[in-house]
Design a protein around this motif. Sequence first.
Motif, short mmCIF file in Angstrom:
data_model
loop_
_atom_site.label_atom_id
_atom_site.label_comp_id
_atom_site.label_asym_id
_atom_site.label_seq_id
_atom_site.Cartn_x
_atom_site.Cartn_y
_atom_site.Cartn_z
N MET A 243 -25.63 48.65 -38.79
CA MET A 243 -25.60 49.99 -38.21
C MET A 243 -24.78 49.94 -36.93
SD MET A 243 -29.50 51.39 -38.63
CE MET A 243 -30.35 49.82 -38.68
N HIS A 244 -23.77 50.77 -36.84
CA HIS A 244 -22.95 50.84 -35.64
C HIS A 244 -23.36 52.10 -34.88
CE1 HIS A 244 -18.69 50.90 -33.67
NE2 HIS A 244 -19.61 50.38 -32.88
N VAL A 245 -23.96 51.92 -33.72
CA VAL A 245 -24.51 53.04 -32.95
C VAL A 245 -23.79 53.08 -31.60
CG1 VAL A 245 -26.56 54.05 -31.93
CG2 VAL A 245 -26.72 52.80 -34.10
N GLN A 246 -23.20 54.23 -31.32
CA GLN A 246 -22.48 54.44 -30.07
C GLN A 246 -23.01 55.71 -29.39
OE1 GLN A 246 -18.67 54.35 -32.38
NE2 GLN A 246 -17.96 53.10 -30.66
N GLY A 247 -22.81 55.79 -28.11
CA GLY A 247 -23.23 56.99 -27.41
C GLY A 247 -22.70 57.04 -25.99
N LEU A 248 -22.69 58.24 -25.45
CA LEU A 248 -22.32 58.49 -24.06
C LEU A 248 -23.45 59.24 -23.39
CD1 LEU A 248 -20.41 58.64 -21.61
CD2 LEU A 248 -19.41 60.70 -22.65
N LEU A 249 -24.01 58.63 -22.36
CA LEU A 249 -25.03 59.23 -21.52
C LEU A 249 -24.42 59.58 -20.17
CD1 LEU A 249 -27.89 59.70 -20.20
CD2 LEU A 249 -28.06 57.22 -20.01
N VAL A 250 -24.61 60.82 -19.73
CA VAL A 250 -24.24 61.24 -18.38
C VAL A 250 -25.54 61.52 -17.64
CG1 VAL A 250 -22.95 62.90 -16.99
CG2 VAL A 250 -22.08 62.21 -19.23
N ASP A 251 -25.87 60.67 -16.71
CA ASP A 251 -27.19 60.66 -16.11
C ASP A 251 -27.51 61.98 -15.40
OD1 ASP A 251 -29.66 59.41 -15.13
OD2 ASP A 251 -28.69 59.51 -13.17
N ASP A 252 -28.77 62.37 -15.53
CA ASP A 252 -29.32 63.52 -14.83
C ASP A 252 -30.21 63.00 -13.70
OD1 ASP A 252 -30.49 65.88 -14.02
OD2 ASP A 252 -31.61 66.21 -15.87
N PRO A 253 -29.86 63.21 -12.41
CA PRO A 253 -28.85 64.15 -11.94
C PRO A 253 -27.58 63.50 -11.39
CG PRO A 253 -30.40 63.72 -10.19
CD PRO A 253 -30.80 62.82 -11.33
N MET A 255 -24.99 62.06 -12.66
CA MET A 255 -23.77 62.19 -13.46
C MET A 255 -23.08 60.84 -13.68
SD MET A 255 -23.66 65.43 -14.22
CE MET A 255 -21.99 65.91 -14.70
N LYS A 256 -23.75 59.75 -13.39
CA LYS A 256 -23.20 58.43 -13.68
C LYS A 256 -23.14 58.23 -15.18
CE LYS A 256 -23.50 53.70 -11.93
NZ LYS A 256 -24.21 52.81 -10.96
N LYS A 257 -22.05 57.63 -15.68
CA LYS A 257 -21.86 57.47 -17.12
C LYS A 257 -22.36 56.11 -17.59
CE LYS A 257 -17.93 60.63 -17.60
NZ LYS A 257 -16.53 60.76 -18.05
N VAL A 258 -23.06 56.16 -18.73
CA VAL A 258 -23.50 54.96 -19.43
C VAL A 258 -23.03 55.09 -20.87
CG1 VAL A 258 -25.48 53.60 -20.22
CG2 VAL A 258 -25.55 54.72 -17.97
N THR A 259 -22.31 54.08 -21.35
CA THR A 259 -21.87 54.10 -22.75
C THR A 259 -22.52 52.95 -23.51
OG1 THR A 259 -19.89 52.78 -22.26
CG2 THR A 259 -19.66 55.18 -22.19
N TYR A 260 -22.79 53.21 -24.79
CA TYR A 260 -23.41 52.23 -25.67
C TYR A 260 -22.46 51.95 -26.83
CZ TYR A 260 -27.56 54.53 -23.58
OH TYR A 260 -28.47 55.10 -22.73
N ASP A 261 -22.32 50.70 -27.18
CA ASP A 261 -21.57 50.29 -28.37
C ASP A 261 -22.32 49.11 -28.97
OD1 ASP A 261 -19.79 49.68 -30.35
OD2 ASP A 261 -18.02 49.62 -29.06
#
Length: 461
Positions: A243-253, A255-261
């Motif tokens: 399973m290839h799971v990716q995502g983009l999280l923009v933190d609340d509040p 706005m720092k970015k976290v990416t998953y691969d």
Amino acid sequence: MRRDHWGLRLGTAVAVMGAVLAIPSTGVAAQEAATTYPPLPQVQTTGAPTPIPPSDVVLSLPKDMYLHEGAPTEWWWYTGTLRSGSRTFGFEINAASFVQQGFAFSQLSLTDVKNQQHYQRTTPYLPGQAFSGSTWAQSNPKENWSARLGSTTQQLSAVQMNNAGTGYTHASVSFNGGGKGATGRAILDSKGGVAQVLVTNPGTGYTKPPKVVITGDGTGATGTAFNSWVSATAPASNPTKNMHVQGLLVDDPTMKKVTYDLTFSQVGKPFYVWGTGVDPQATHVSLADNNYYFSLTHLQAKGTITVGGTKYPVQGVTWMDHEYGSFGSADHPVQWILQDLQLANGWTISNAGIVATGKTPQLNVPFTGYANLESPDGKMYYVASTVTPTGGVWTSPQSGKTYFTKLQVNIPLFNAQIDVASLMPSQEFPGAASVYEGVGTASGTFQGSPTTAKAWIEETF
């Protein structure tokens, strides 16, 4: 049982703005009504633990890994502990559909244990260009499995409110920035401010998140647009592996970015909740009436997580839940404290302490629940348990809710007493229905012998 609690509450906001998604008639209800279940195993309370016969399992893989058209709710939910050298991270990637209420949402989080930082965001997706109840995930087992919310190519998924403003009795939203077609709806709070902007169409042609313009009879409301997304795929030959799971999280509040691969592959048998994969109260086959639920509890994970531009190679043994069908209601949501445990001896446990309606757990007072257990050789058990909050009382500064970060799980039939603790207190998804989702650790005794475990804690009450 998972974050339907949050989804049921979000449904209220969606209903206010009139977003209703029509479900196509497939004849499923008529077919279901003709099929009944034999009496299903109930929770075992006495005697030597007895495994649930495999013949009682009502689910079938790979078919039931796929989307179930007509199910009121459905989601795929990845959680667990990842390590990068000496660093420990807890993570959650959840993609959920509440098709009957006309929306979907993602919940993404990352806990950086070393720095005691928690990043999180809940993002709703409304029907139309942002979400289709029949195509957001693959329903045909002959095709490669997939589930997606949001898009890597779009620039607008949601809006973070920076200032609610004052004096509004009505407000409208527009988006400026080189693209076209983006629309949104402002939701007002009881004080005359703009509490939320829901994106109804992400538009096309934007090369960066557009500027949010809020107009109306009040003043001061401002927001920032951002893009967030989740994508999961797997081969049709065996969608529990690779399973290839990716995502983009923009933190609340922040706005720092976290990416998953990340890539996940299950080792061993599936974990059928209740031993059968269906709520023990079920009497007949029905997506509308029953809750169906299985997990993959030995997911070998590897890949990268990027936090604010710093990439970390990670690996670990993680957990996935796939749950669908009916679950609770907005008037009577299920409340619980749940602990998922991956024991060092190879057993896995999902223990749920059920909180009675109108009640809240109390420190050092046990309350009843049930435990689902899977042995290293794949036997499933469904037995009585208790959960006791033993300390670590933490009150969220955002929601004002109080959670317990130390719990004791007792499973008498397995001579098990396991102490579970969060790896950091602040691991909440605040919002319409705040929920605690946190990485933890555990130790104690199981079948009379010492054990340790990786843990995940969920609290909603």
